[in-house]
Design an enzyme around this catalytic site. Structure first.
Site, PDB file in Angstrom:
ATOM      1  N   GLU A 162      -9.714  -1.870   5.410  1.00 39.50           N
ATOM      2  CA  GLU A 162     -10.312  -1.571   6.706  1.00 39.50           C
ATOM      3  C   GLU A 162     -11.576  -2.418   6.902  1.00 39.50           C
ATOM      4  OE1 GLU A 162      -8.860   0.246   8.797  1.00 39.50           O
ATOM      5  OE2 GLU A 162      -7.922   2.007   7.892  1.00 39.50           O
ATOM      6  N   ASN A 210      -7.611  -2.996  14.455  1.00 36.93           N
ATOM      7  CA  ASN A 210      -8.996  -3.278  14.060  1.00 36.93           C
ATOM      8  C   ASN A 210      -9.062  -4.447  13.069  1.00 36.93           C
ATOM      9  OD1 ASN A 210      -8.018  -2.191  11.719  1.00 36.93           O
ATOM     10  ND2 ASN A 210      -9.341  -0.396  11.683  1.00 36.93           N
ATOM     11  N   HIS A 267      -7.269  -4.771  10.309  1.00 39.58           N
ATOM     12  CA  HIS A 267      -7.015  -4.489   8.883  1.00 39.58           C
ATOM     13  C   HIS A 267      -5.728  -5.151   8.408  1.00 39.58           C
ATOM     14  CE1 HIS A 267      -4.801  -0.497   9.951  1.00 39.58           C
ATOM     15  NE2 HIS A 267      -3.899  -1.365   9.559  1.00 39.58           N
ATOM     16  N   ASP A 278       0.809  -1.217   0.000  1.00 40.10           N
ATOM     17  CA  ASP A 278       0.000   0.000   0.000  1.00 40.10           C
ATOM     18  C   ASP A 278       0.844   1.269   0.000  1.00 40.10           C
ATOM     19  OD1 ASP A 278       0.931  -0.501   2.566  1.00 40.10           O
ATOM     20  OD2 ASP A 278      -1.038  -0.854   3.432  1.00 40.10           O
TER      21      ASP A 278
HETATM   22  C1  F6R Z   1       1.520  -1.500   6.228  1.00 42.23           C
HETATM   23  C2  F6R Z   1       0.166  -1.999   6.305  1.00 42.23           C
HETATM   24  C3  F6R Z   1      -0.632  -2.006   7.563  1.00 42.23           C
HETATM   25  C4  F6R Z   1       0.186  -2.351   8.812  1.00 42.23           C
HETATM   26  C5  F6R Z   1      -0.706  -2.337  10.049  1.00 42.23           C
HETATM   27  C6  F6R Z   1       0.075  -2.596  11.315  1.00 42.23           C
HETATM   28  O1  F6R Z   1       2.028  -1.611   4.918  1.00 42.23           O
HETATM   29  O2  F6R Z   1      -0.333  -2.385   5.314  1.00 42.23           O
HETATM   30  O3  F6R Z   1      -1.682  -2.932   7.428  1.00 42.23           O
HETATM   31  O4  F6R Z   1       0.763  -3.602   8.646  1.00 42.23           O
HETATM   32  O5  F6R Z   1      -1.328  -1.081  10.165  1.00 42.23           O
HETATM   33  O6  F6R Z   1       0.939  -1.547  11.542  1.00 42.23           O
HETATM   34  P1  F6R Z   1       2.065  -1.606  12.667  1.00 42.23           P
HETATM   35  O7  F6R Z   1       3.014  -2.672  12.256  1.00 42.23           O
HETATM   36  O8  F6R Z   1       2.707  -0.248  12.653  1.00 42.23           O
HETATM   37  O9  F6R Z   1       1.364  -1.924  13.943  1.00 42.23           O
END
Ligand code: F6R
Length: 246
Positions: free
Chosen positions: A143, A136, A138, A67
Site C-alpha cells: 500500500e 491507489n 498498490h 499475496d
Molecule cells: C492481487 C493483488 C492486488 C490487485 C489489485 C487490483 O493479487 O495483489 O494488487 O492486483 O488490487 O485489483 P483488481 O484487479 O481487482 O482491480
C-alpha cells in the site's frame, strides 16, 4: 516499457495471455508470478482455453502468488488460494505441489513471510510477474506508505483497499484487515513484469505510476526502474497515458 492499448477487457486479456503463453512456450519450466483480483480473470480464462485446445502446457511451470489475506483458510471462497484454484490451477496441468501462495492461516505471520520469501528466492524469483494495480497505486498488497518494503511482509490494508475489495464479501466488515504480500523488492527481482489494467477508475493510478515521480506513496511507480515491463490495458485505463502523446 512496452505498452499495449487494447479496445476492451477481452482484448486486454487475450494480449496479456499471449505474453504469458510466450513465456511458457519459450521456457516451459519457468516461474510465473501470479496475481488475483478482477484484472487477470480474463487472462486466466484465455490461458485455460489454449490449454484445453492442446496448445499450452503448464506441466513444468512453478508459480508464486503475490499475496494472501491473513486469517483466511485456503478453502475460504475469498482466499487468494481458492481464487487461484478456481480461476486457473484446477483447469490446467500445473502440478499442485509447484504452486505457491502464502498461508493465510500461519500462526506466526513473520515466520510465514520469511518462509515464503525463501521459497521465492530458492526458485530464483519469477521469470514473469503478472500484476494488477490498485486505484491507489498498490501492487501486491504494498500500500502507499513512506518507504518501499523489500521482502514478503504482513501489511495493514488501507480503508480504500478494504472498500474496493468489499464487493467480494458480504460486507466491508468481513474483509480481512491484514494480508501477507511479496515486497516491492521481491516483485522487482522478477525478470519480466506484466501489468494488466482496465477501466476508467485506474486511469489516474496508471498515469501517476508511469508518468509521475517514483515515490512510495505510489508503490507501482517503482516499476519505472524495472528494465522489462509490459503494460497491457484497455482504452479507458490507458486514456491519460495516451493523452500525453496527443
Ligand atoms: C492481487 C493483488 C492486488 C490487485 C489489485 C487490483 O493479487 O495483489 O494488487 O492486483 O488490487 O485489483 P483488481 O484487479 O481487482 O482491480
Amino acid at each position: 516499457m512496452r505498452i499495449y492499448q487494447e479496445k476492451d477487457y477481452n482484448a486486454m486479456s487475450r494480449r496479456a495471455a499471449a505474453v504469458i503463453a510466450a513465456q511458457v512456450v519459450s521456457k516451459p519450466d519457468c516461474v510465473l508470478g501470479l496475481a488475483t483480483g478482477s484484472s487477470p480473470v480474463g487472462t486466466y480464462k484465455q490461458l485455460i482455453q489454449w490449454h484445453e485446445q492442446g496448445d499450452l502446457s503448464f506441466a513444468e511451470v512453478c508459480s508464486v502468488n503475490l499475496d494472501e489475506y491473513y486469517g483466511l483458510a485456503p478453502d475460504h471462497d475469498q482466499s487468494y488460494r481458492y481464487f487461484m484454484q478456481t480461476n486457473l490451477f484446477d483447469h490446467v496441468d500445473i502440478v499442485p505441489e509447484n504452486t505457491n501462495v502464502p498461508s493465510g492461516l500461519a500462526k506466526d505471520p513473520a515466520e510465514e513471510c520469511a518462509r515464503y520469501e525463501q521459497v521465492v528466492r530458492e526458485l530464483g524469483y519469477a521469470d514473469l510477474q503478472l500484476l494488477g494495480m490498485g486505484r491507489n497505486g498498490h501492487i501486491g498488497f504494498n500500500e502507499p506508505c513512506d518507504c518501499f518494503p523489500l521482502a514478503t511482509h504482513l501489511v495493514d490494508l488501507t480503508e480504500s483497499t478494504i472498500e474496493a475489495n468489499a464487493r467480494f464479501f458480504a460486507s466491508a466488515n468481513d474483509v480481512p484487515r491484514q494480508a501477507l504480500t511479496m515486497g516491492i523488492g521481491t516483485i522487482m527481482k522478477a525478470r519480466k513484469i506484466l501489468v494488466v489494467v482496465s477501466g476508467e477508475d485506474k486511469a489516474e493510478a496508471v498515469w501517476k505510476a508511469f508518468r509521475g515521480p517514483i515515490v512510495p506513496e505510489v508503490p507501482a511507480s517503482i516499476l519505472q526502474l524495472h528494465p522489462d515491463v509490459t503494460l497491457v490495458g484497455d482504452v479507458s485505463a490507458l486514456s491519460r497515458l495516451t493523452e500525453d502523446h496527443e
